[in-house]
Design a protein around this motif. Structure first.
Motif, mmCIF file in Angstrom:
data_model
loop_
_atom_site.group_PDB
_atom_site.id
_atom_site.type_symbol
_atom_site.label_atom_id
_atom_site.label_comp_id
_atom_site.label_asym_id
_atom_site.label_seq_id
_atom_site.Cartn_x
_atom_site.Cartn_y
_atom_site.Cartn_z
ATOM 1 N N ASP A 45 0.821 -1.155 -0.107
ATOM 2 C CA ASP A 45 -0.097 -0.031 -0.234
ATOM 3 C C ASP A 45 0.838 1.414 0.003
ATOM 4 O OD1 ASP A 45 0.877 -0.045 2.667
ATOM 5 O OD2 ASP A 45 -0.955 -0.501 3.402
ATOM 6 N N GLU A 46 0.320 2.357 0.381
ATOM 7 C CA GLU A 46 1.170 3.674 0.284
ATOM 8 C C GLU A 46 1.996 4.077 1.342
ATOM 9 O OE1 GLU A 46 1.811 7.964 -1.270
ATOM 10 O OE2 GLU A 46 0.943 5.729 -2.064
ATOM 11 N N PRO A 291 -11.911 4.741 -3.143
ATOM 12 C CA PRO A 291 -10.787 3.852 -2.276
ATOM 13 C C PRO A 291 -11.548 2.725 -1.266
ATOM 14 C CG PRO A 291 -10.943 6.032 -1.515
ATOM 15 C CD PRO A 291 -11.722 5.878 -2.735
ATOM 16 N N THR A 349 -8.284 0.166 -6.125
ATOM 17 C CA THR A 349 -7.066 -0.707 -6.315
ATOM 18 C C THR A 349 -6.663 -1.180 -7.681
ATOM 19 O OG1 THR A 349 -8.112 -1.568 -4.066
ATOM 20 C CG2 THR A 349 -6.505 -3.032 -5.270
ATOM 21 N N ARG A 352 -4.406 0.997 -11.422
ATOM 22 C CA ARG A 352 -3.068 1.150 -11.869
ATOM 23 C C ARG A 352 -2.601 0.521 -13.187
ATOM 24 N NH1 ARG A 352 1.824 2.968 -9.598
ATOM 25 N NH2 ARG A 352 1.114 2.931 -7.426
ATOM 26 N N LEU A 369 -7.326 9.653 -0.089
ATOM 27 C CA LEU A 369 -6.144 9.362 -1.185
ATOM 28 C C LEU A 369 -5.073 10.076 -0.723
ATOM 29 C CD1 LEU A 369 -8.200 9.311 -4.487
ATOM 30 C CD2 LEU A 369 -7.540 7.408 -3.247
ATOM 31 N N THR A 370 -3.886 9.621 -1.053
ATOM 32 C CA THR A 370 -2.604 10.434 -0.611
ATOM 33 C C THR A 370 -2.248 11.296 -1.895
ATOM 34 O OG1 THR A 370 -1.170 8.738 -1.579
ATOM 35 C CG2 THR A 370 -1.840 8.544 0.986
ATOM 36 N N HIS A 372 0.409 10.908 -3.815
ATOM 37 C CA HIS A 372 0.790 9.963 -4.778
ATOM 38 C C HIS A 372 -0.417 9.220 -5.451
ATOM 39 C CE1 HIS A 372 3.404 7.106 -6.540
ATOM 40 N NE2 HIS A 372 2.821 6.188 -6.248
ATOM 41 N N GLU A 373 -1.320 8.848 -4.837
ATOM 42 C CA GLU A 373 -2.250 8.058 -5.258
ATOM 43 C C GLU A 373 -3.499 8.744 -6.224
ATOM 44 O OE1 GLU A 373 -3.161 5.050 -1.610
ATOM 45 O OE2 GLU A 373 -4.088 6.732 -1.388
ATOM 46 N N THR A 376 -1.327 9.147 -9.443
ATOM 47 C CA THR A 376 -1.589 8.026 -10.315
ATOM 48 C C THR A 376 -2.988 7.966 -11.073
ATOM 49 O OG1 THR A 376 -0.328 6.694 -8.485
ATOM 50 C CG2 THR A 376 -1.766 5.454 -9.997
#
Length: 442
Positions: A45-46, A291, A349, A352, A369-370, A372-373, A376
């Motif tokens: 995960d992150e 998410p 999930t 990506r 969400l972060t 980075h996510e 993405t």
């Protein structure tokens, strides 16, 4: 005077580059922090990704010298890993148990005592995202701080997407007649592309109008869409009118919606998506994703195929679809969706590696969400697609995120001056009087 910053594990797992955020001061990582980072690096995960990035970055710093002695950083500061100072002599009377948190506190406390004996001793500051660690530090007489460098915006300054101004009756009448006015006539205030302006008559309380700033930020123009219902949904307040304007505009491929629970974000986005996908044929498919972050205790693994596993997580989406399709019988919605084939409900999930062209994409609960996510996700968007990110930054279930550093806030603040995006913050709840009262009071 330079300072010594002792970093907790959660700081590194939240922002792997946090080591370089302390300017020309000394950054100290206790050895126990490396152990905690090592225990997380196998997570898929992150948190696991950040742990692996931290490990690689610290390994690269070995090229500059021995890490336990001190190495110089490019920003003028220094970095070292503290192997000693694990004595609990100073803590044993207050915190008896030798937990990892207490070991980190011991490192900071002993470093502080060492500096106090020096003529030009430096302040030692413990940096942690954990509130209770900072409370413990205070009990020990240690300076402590939250890590705030990852915040996109400070306090309650998140962009709302609209501006309220009071104008003269003559200007308001001219706006109604010509359908536009210059932003320079309104206020000495910075305007953003596709920002909404609520103009209120300075003398007559009932006089008002809503316009939208054009991409050049030089004019405010009338809204393109009126209040006609779409899929049986009609906007009930001015923020919902603004939201629908953004959702229905083909020239705005990125839309962000914020608001408390029950403000109508998901329902409006689904109605707009169905209209443009099913009725107008502007997009090939409506993709809805969210998410998988549990509220409260995780229920563990679920039985069945992928669709059966996802159903509990995606139920809020299906609830809104049942309302829009006006289904009353069990299984009726599933039959409708299977027959249509152009609506896909998916977990993030599986996003990506995908390329998503010519689709109306809705990402619900984006506040979990972060950075980075969310990057993405946005880099998956293909040609002629429209993406809608929505959520409530006040309802975050992710352990390392807050209202000011989550992915949704990051996108809002990063794209507010871009000519391809629009944003609005919903205020009034429309689910029910009870839901609105609960959102306000609780």
């Amino acid at each position: 005077m330079s300072k010594i910053y002792v970093l907790d594990t959660n700081v590194l797992l939240q922002d792997p580059l946090s080591i370089f955020s302390f300017e020309d001061n000394e950054v100290v990582i206790p050895a126990v922090v490396l152990e905690e980072v090592d225990s997380k690096k196998r997570n898929m995960d992150e948190i696991g990704r950040n742990a692996r990035q931290v490990s690689k970055m610290i390994d690269k710093l070995r090229e500059n010298g021995r890490l336990h002695e001190k190495v110089q950083l490019d920003n003028g500061g220094s970095f070292r890993i503290e192997l000693n100072h694990r004595s609990f002599h100073q803590l044993q009377e207050i915190f008896i148990e030798k937990t990892n948190d207490n070991r980190i506190l011991a490192v900071a406390k002993n470093l502080s005592l060492e500096e106090e004996t020096k003529e030009n001793g430096r302040p030692v500051i413990l940096v942690s995202k954990d509130v209770l660690v900072r409370v413990k530090a205070d009990a020990l007489g240690l300076q402590s701080e939250d890590f705030l460098s990852d915040r996109v915006v400070e306090f309650d300054h998140i962009y709302t997407g609209y501006l309220e101004v009071y104008v003269q009756s003559e200007l308001l009448n001219r706006f109604y007649e010509k359908g536009e006015i210059f932003t320079s006539e309104l206020a000495n205030h910075p305007f953003y592309p596709y920002q909404f302006v609520i103009m209120k008559d300075a003398l007559v309380s009932s006089g008002s109008a809503v316009g939208m700033v054009d991409p050049s930020c030089k004019k405010v123009k009338k809204l393109v869409f009126n209040n006609d219902p779409i899929w049986g949904i009609k906007p009930r307040n001015v923020q919902q009118i603004m939201g629908l304007e953004l959702l229905l505009r083909e020239d705005i491929p990125l839309v962000t919606l914020m608001g408390k629970a029950g403000t109508g974000k998901t329902l409006l986005a689904l109605a707009a998506g169905l209209l443009q996908t099913e009725d107008l044929g502007m997009y090939k498919k409506l993709l809805v994703a969210r998410p998988i972050v549990p509220v409260g205790k995780d229920i563990g693994f679920l039985p069945g195929e992928k669709e059966e596993k996802l159903r509990p997580w995606m139920q809020p989406i299906f609830d809104n679809l049942e309302y829009l399709f006006n289904t009353k019988k069990p299984g009726e919605l599933d039959a409708i969706l299977a027959g249509m084939g152009s609506i896909e409900v998916e977990a993030l999930t599986y996003i990506r590696g995908r390329s998503i062209p010519e689709q109306f994409i809705i990402i619900d609960e984006a506040q979990n969400l972060t950075k980075h996510e969310v990057k993405t996700i946005l880099t998956r968007v293909g040609e002629r697609s429209k993406i809608v990110l929505m959520g409530d930054p006040a309802q975050i279930d992710h352990p390392y995120l807050d209202e000011y550093n989550n992915g949704l806030t990051y996108v809002v603040e990063s794209f507010k001056d871009q000519k391809i995006s629009g944003h609005v913050r919903f205020v009034k709840g429309e689910r029910s009087g009870l839901a609105q009262l609960a959102a306000d009071l609780l």
